[in-house]
Each structure stands twice: as structure tokens, then as C-alpha cells.
Enzyme design. Structure first.
Site, PDB file in Angstrom:
ATOM      1  N   ASP A   8       0.876  -1.181   0.000  1.00  0.00           N
ATOM      2  CA  ASP A   8       0.000   0.000   0.000  1.00  0.00           C
ATOM      3  C   ASP A   8       0.909   1.226   0.000  1.00  0.00           C
ATOM      4  O   ASP A   8       2.150   1.107  -0.137  1.00  0.00           O
ATOM      5  CB  ASP A   8      -1.004  -0.052   1.173  1.00  0.00           C
ATOM      6  N   HIS A   9       0.321   2.391   0.199  1.00  0.00           N
ATOM      7  CA  HIS A   9       1.114   3.636   0.208  1.00  0.00           C
ATOM      8  C   HIS A   9       2.148   3.616   1.342  1.00  0.00           C
ATOM      9  O   HIS A   9       3.256   4.103   1.190  1.00  0.00           O
ATOM     10  CB  HIS A   9       0.185   4.846   0.349  1.00  0.00           C
ATOM     11  N   CYS A  65       3.271  -3.024   4.069  1.00  0.00           N
ATOM     12  CA  CYS A  65       2.441  -1.860   4.405  1.00  0.00           C
ATOM     13  C   CYS A  65       3.187  -1.074   5.477  1.00  0.00           C
ATOM     14  O   CYS A  65       4.405  -1.255   5.632  1.00  0.00           O
ATOM     15  CB  CYS A  65       1.025  -2.276   4.812  1.00  0.00           C
ATOM     16  N   GLY A  66       2.524  -0.225   6.227  1.00  0.00           N
ATOM     17  CA  GLY A  66       3.237   0.561   7.227  1.00  0.00           C
ATOM     18  C   GLY A  66       3.823  -0.311   8.322  1.00  0.00           C
ATOM     19  O   GLY A  66       4.989  -0.166   8.706  1.00  0.00           O
ATOM     20  N   THR A  67       3.016  -1.229   8.811  1.00  0.00           N
ATOM     21  CA  THR A  67       3.449  -2.103   9.906  1.00  0.00           C
ATOM     22  C   THR A  67       3.651  -3.562   9.489  1.00  0.00           C
ATOM     23  O   THR A  67       4.246  -4.334  10.249  1.00  0.00           O
ATOM     24  CB  THR A  67       2.370  -2.117  11.005  1.00  0.00           C
ATOM     25  N   LEU A  69       1.150  -5.432   9.487  1.00  0.00           N
ATOM     26  CA  LEU A  69       0.057  -6.104  10.203  1.00  0.00           C
ATOM     27  C   LEU A  69      -1.212  -6.238   9.369  1.00  0.00           C
ATOM     28  O   LEU A  69      -1.785  -7.334   9.279  1.00  0.00           O
ATOM     29  CB  LEU A  69      -0.243  -5.343  11.505  1.00  0.00           C
ATOM     30  N   GLY A  70      -1.643  -5.143   8.783  1.00  0.00           N
ATOM     31  CA  GLY A  70      -2.855  -5.205   7.965  1.00  0.00           C
ATOM     32  C   GLY A  70      -2.686  -6.188   6.823  1.00  0.00           C
ATOM     33  O   GLY A  70      -3.603  -6.959   6.496  1.00  0.00           O
ATOM     34  N   MET A  71      -1.501  -6.195   6.217  1.00  0.00           N
ATOM     35  CA  MET A  71      -1.221  -7.125   5.119  1.00  0.00           C
ATOM     36  C   MET A  71      -1.282  -8.569   5.609  1.00  0.00           C
ATOM     37  O   MET A  71      -1.872  -9.434   4.953  1.00  0.00           O
ATOM     38  CB  MET A  71       0.162  -6.854   4.520  1.00  0.00           C
ATOM     39  N   HIS A  98      10.080 -23.747   9.585  1.00  0.00           N
ATOM     40  CA  HIS A  98       9.109 -24.440  10.437  1.00  0.00           C
ATOM     41  C   HIS A  98       7.655 -24.246   9.995  1.00  0.00           C
ATOM     42  O   HIS A  98       6.839 -25.142  10.200  1.00  0.00           O
ATOM     43  CB  HIS A  98       9.248 -23.969  11.887  1.00  0.00           C
ATOM     44  N   ASN A  99       7.339 -23.087   9.471  1.00  0.00           N
ATOM     45  CA  ASN A  99       5.926 -22.778   9.174  1.00  0.00           C
ATOM     46  C   ASN A  99       5.576 -22.876   7.692  1.00  0.00           C
ATOM     47  O   ASN A  99       4.407 -22.705   7.330  1.00  0.00           O
ATOM     48  CB  ASN A  99       5.556 -21.369   9.682  1.00  0.00           C
ATOM     49  N   ARG A 109       7.382   1.140   8.029  1.00  0.00           N
ATOM     50  CA  ARG A 109       7.562   2.118   9.100  1.00  0.00           C
ATOM     51  C   ARG A 109       8.189   1.474  10.335  1.00  0.00           C
ATOM     52  O   ARG A 109       8.343   2.119  11.373  1.00  0.00           O
ATOM     53  CB  ARG A 109       6.205   2.756   9.461  1.00  0.00           C
ATOM     54  N   HIS A 133       7.369 -30.668  11.427  1.00  0.00           N
ATOM     55  CA  HIS A 133       6.794 -29.371  11.066  1.00  0.00           C
ATOM     56  C   HIS A 133       5.700 -29.531  10.004  1.00  0.00           C
ATOM     57  O   HIS A 133       4.767 -28.738   9.949  1.00  0.00           O
ATOM     58  CB  HIS A 133       7.892 -28.418  10.596  1.00  0.00           C
TER      59      HIS A 133
END
Ligand code: RB5
Length: 149
Positions: A8-9, A65-67, A69-71, A98-99, A109, A133
Site C-alpha cells: 500500500d502507500h 504496508c506501514g506495519t 500487520l494489515g497485510m 518451520h511454518n 515504518r 513441522h
């Protein structure tokens, strides 16, 4: 391998860094936006990039994205996506080992460009270990199938 980048921006600043690092590592990369600083909704770009993975046009998605998190929250709603939101190299390595993460999310950011390059290197160069795993990842996918705890 083929990588798709979505941002995103708030993630725009790291997009070029990720692209450059992936190309340096010898991978194919393409970008599905956003392309400028106009305010957009991260979930649209998470969906766009993850669809490339689910439909087989890309092997992995990298979302910024900024954090991050949203992504990552958006990406993990998509069937078949295992998205890891990462801000240091060790977790990037383990998200693959593992994942069996097929999507990497970062916050522009939160981290700088050198940390971003280290994260990308670990994610790209680490293989899923399988074994115990695999059983755990299968259980994650079972939760997704049953859609309840
Ligand atoms: C956009 O301002 C910001 O909310 C977004 O980039 C991301 O950090 C959300 O999780």
C-alpha cells in the site's frame, strides 16, 4: 522462483528495496501495486498478490504496508496462504523452515532497508524442513478447512 510484491502507500518505500534484493538473488519478480503515495487499502493489495500465489502464477508473495500487520491479517484470511509478519532475520528464516510460509509481510515504518534485505535473504534462502513441522502445518491447514477451533 517467482515472487510477487504487493504494497500500500505505507509500504511504497521498501518496494524497490525488496525488488532489488530478489533480483540480486537471481529471482524473477513482479509488482501488482500500489504504485504511488495515494492512500489505498492494504487488503486490496494483499488479495491481489496472494491470488497470484494461489492461482500458481507466483511461488511466493511479499507484502509491505506501514506495519506489515494489515497485510498479514488480510493475507491469512485467504485459503492456502500462510503469511508471516516479520521484522528481523531469525523469524524470517523460521517462517520458512518451520511454518512453510508462502507469504512474507513487512512494515516499512518498522524496519529499515538493510534489515529488510536481511529478512528477504533469509526468507528466500531457507527451505521448509518438513518432518514434524509438516504435521503442524497440516494442522494449521485443517483449522482453515474446518474454519473453527
Ligand atoms: C496505512 O496508514 C497503514 O494503516 C497501513 O499501511 C498498515 O500499517 C496497516 O496495517
Amino acid at each position: 522462483m517467482k515472487y510477487v510484491i504487493g504494497n500500500d502507500h505505507g509500504g511504497l518505500d521498501l518496494e524497490e528495496v525488496v525488488k532489488d534484493e530478489l533480483e540480486k538473488l537471481g529471482h524473477e519478480v513482479y509488482h501488482v501495486g500500489a504504485y504511488d503515495s495515494e492512500s489505498v487499502d492494504y487488503s486490496d493489495y494483499a488479495k491481489k498478490a496472494c491470488t497470484e500465489v494461489i492461482e500458481g502464477r507466483a511461488d511466493f508473495a511479499i507484502l509491505i504496508c506501514g506495519t506489515g500487520l494489515g497485510m498479514s491479517i488480510s493475507a491469512n484470511k485467504i485459503q492456502g496462504i500462510r503469511a508471516a509478519c516479520v521484522s528481523e532475520a531469525y523469524s524470517a528464516r523460521m517462517s520458512r523452515a518451520h511454518n512453510n510460509a508462502n507469504t512474507l509481510c513487512m512494515g516499512a515504518r518498522v524496519i529499515g532497508s538493510e534489515t529488510c534485505r536481511m529478512i528477504v535473504d533469509e526468507f528466500v534462502n531457507t527451505k521448509f524442513e518438513g518432518g514434524r513441522h509438516q504435521r503442524r502445518v497440516d494442522k494449521i491447514m485443517d483449522i482453515e478447512k474446518s474454519n473453527k477451533a
